[in-house]
Design a protein around this motif. Structure first.
Motif, PDB file in Angstrom:
ATOM      1  N   VAL A 145       5.771   1.258   7.515  1.00  0.00           N
ATOM      2  CA  VAL A 145       5.311  -0.002   7.062  1.00  0.00           C
ATOM      3  C   VAL A 145       5.340   0.160   5.888  1.00  0.00           C
ATOM      4  CG1 VAL A 145       4.463  -0.934   9.535  1.00  0.00           C
ATOM      5  CG2 VAL A 145       2.768   0.795   7.246  1.00  0.00           C
ATOM      6  N   GLY A 146       6.212   1.000   5.463  1.00  0.00           N
ATOM      7  CA  GLY A 146       6.472   0.999   3.694  1.00  0.00           C
ATOM      8  C   GLY A 146       5.202   2.313   2.422  1.00  0.00           C
ATOM      9  N   VAL A 147       3.781   3.094   3.860  1.00  0.00           N
ATOM     10  CA  VAL A 147       3.441   3.353   3.265  1.00  0.00           C
ATOM     11  C   VAL A 147       3.852   5.199   3.213  1.00  0.00           C
ATOM     12  CG1 VAL A 147       0.720   5.070   3.232  1.00  0.00           C
ATOM     13  CG2 VAL A 147       1.196   2.285   4.384  1.00  0.00           C
ATOM     14  N   THR A 148       4.284   5.665   1.712  1.00  0.00           N
ATOM     15  CA  THR A 148       4.539   6.787   1.720  1.00  0.00           C
ATOM     16  C   THR A 148       3.890   8.064   1.672  1.00  0.00           C
ATOM     17  OG1 THR A 148       4.931   6.389  -0.265  1.00  0.00           O
ATOM     18  CG2 THR A 148       7.117   5.817   0.624  1.00  0.00           C
ATOM     19  N   ASP A 149       2.443   7.819   1.030  1.00  0.00           N
ATOM     20  CA  ASP A 149       1.443   8.897   0.830  1.00  0.00           C
ATOM     21  C   ASP A 149       0.750   9.312   1.995  1.00  0.00           C
ATOM     22  OD1 ASP A 149       0.070  10.661  -0.025  1.00  0.00           O
ATOM     23  OD2 ASP A 149       0.005  10.230  -2.051  1.00  0.00           O
ATOM     24  N   VAL A 150       0.664   9.243   3.450  1.00  0.00           N
ATOM     25  CA  VAL A 150      -0.027   9.553   4.050  1.00  0.00           C
ATOM     26  C   VAL A 150      -1.128  10.834   4.336  1.00  0.00           C
ATOM     27  CG1 VAL A 150      -0.595   9.536   6.616  1.00  0.00           C
ATOM     28  CG2 VAL A 150       1.420   8.125   5.693  1.00  0.00           C
TER      29      VAL A 150
ATOM     30  N   ALA B 167       1.036  -0.891   0.489  1.00  0.00           N
ATOM     31  CA  ALA B 167      -0.145  -0.245   0.112  1.00  0.00           C
ATOM     32  C   ALA B 167       0.873   1.623   0.140  1.00  0.00           C
ATOM     33  CB  ALA B 167      -0.738  -0.200   1.278  1.00  0.00           C
ATOM     34  N   GLY B 168       0.980   1.849  -1.434  1.00  0.00           N
ATOM     35  CA  GLY B 168       1.621   3.415  -1.327  1.00  0.00           C
ATOM     36  C   GLY B 168       1.220   4.300  -0.405  1.00  0.00           C
TER      37      GLY B 168
ATOM     38  N   VAL C  80       3.693   5.388  12.325  1.00  0.00           N
ATOM     39  CA  VAL C  80       3.149   4.255  12.082  1.00  0.00           C
ATOM     40  C   VAL C  80       3.640   3.574  10.857  1.00  0.00           C
ATOM     41  CG1 VAL C  80       0.923   2.599  12.212  1.00  0.00           C
ATOM     42  CG2 VAL C  80       1.500   3.807  13.724  1.00  0.00           C
ATOM     43  N   LEU C  81       2.623   4.872   9.635  1.00  0.00           N
ATOM     44  CA  LEU C  81       2.679   4.345   8.014  1.00  0.00           C
ATOM     45  C   LEU C  81       3.452   4.179   7.477  1.00  0.00           C
ATOM     46  CD1 LEU C  81      -0.588   6.093   7.654  1.00  0.00           C
ATOM     47  CD2 LEU C  81      -0.227   3.622   7.683  1.00  0.00           C
TER      48      LEU C  81
END
Length: 199
Positions: A161-166, A125-126, A157-158
């Protein structure tokens, strides 16, 4: 077809958080997304880690809890995540904090690297969207508390785990809001959810 997990953390049916959750789930499905929708409280997700599970988490060998196993398997397949929850004491509700601790575990969501414990995110999930409700005015939230939910999701958190666009949107103040204001907030929720599907 993008696969999106939408997670609600609010115990009271009929809350505005439920309205946001239902609106986002419906809109994403209308737009063609494959939506995995989870009302964590209604599903009875248990937030507490047992002593045995902490050993299992450390070893990244799985879990004996079939509900947790399902969530771990699902989250690894998602293209985007949406979290809907209130700001309670500058934290997500316990059920969602427990979901993070029990689901986003080593071997599923990240692995630790060799360089001073720097993690490597494993989720595909990006993008993630966090939709919060609050009864604290924005200026007080920032000046007195430093917006702890922003730090939790966008720093702690995000990205881990590899989520770059929050992206995070806060609807405030909820308690004294009018029906018209709430309708405009639901429209904003639809808009931001749709952006998850954009290239």
């Amino acid at each position: 077809m993008p696969r999106i997990g939408v997670y609600l953390a609010h115990p009271r049916p009929g809350s505005f958080n439920h309205a946001v959750f239902d609106t986002v789930v419906r809109h994403l499905r209308v737009l063609g997304g494959e939506v995995l929708a989870h009302d964590l409280c209604a599903e009875g997700f248990a937030p507490g880690l047992s002593a045995d599970e902490t050993e299992t988490v450390q070893a990244a060998t799985g879990t004996l809890d079939p509900q947790v196993a399902l969530h771990r398997a699902e989250v690894a397949t998602l293209d985007a995540l949406v979290f809907v929850h209130p700001n309670w004491w500058g934290m997500p509700p316990a059920v969602l904090a427990g979901w993070v601790q029990r689901v986003l575990v080593p071997g599923v969501a990240y692995k630790l690297g060799a360089a001073e414990g720097e993690p490597e995110g494993l989720l595909k999930a990006g993008r993630a969207l966090v939709l919060n409700t609050s009864d604290t005015p924005a200026d007080r939230e920032e000046s007195e508390f430093g917006d702890p939910l922003h730090r939790i999701w966008s720093a702690c958190v995000l990205p881990y785990v590899g989520v770059t666009d929050v992206r995070r949107v806060v609807f405030r103040t909820v308690t004294d809001s009018s029906d018209g204001t709430r309708a405009s907030w639901l429209e904003q929720a639809r808009h931001h959810a749709a952006a998850l599907l954009a290239d």
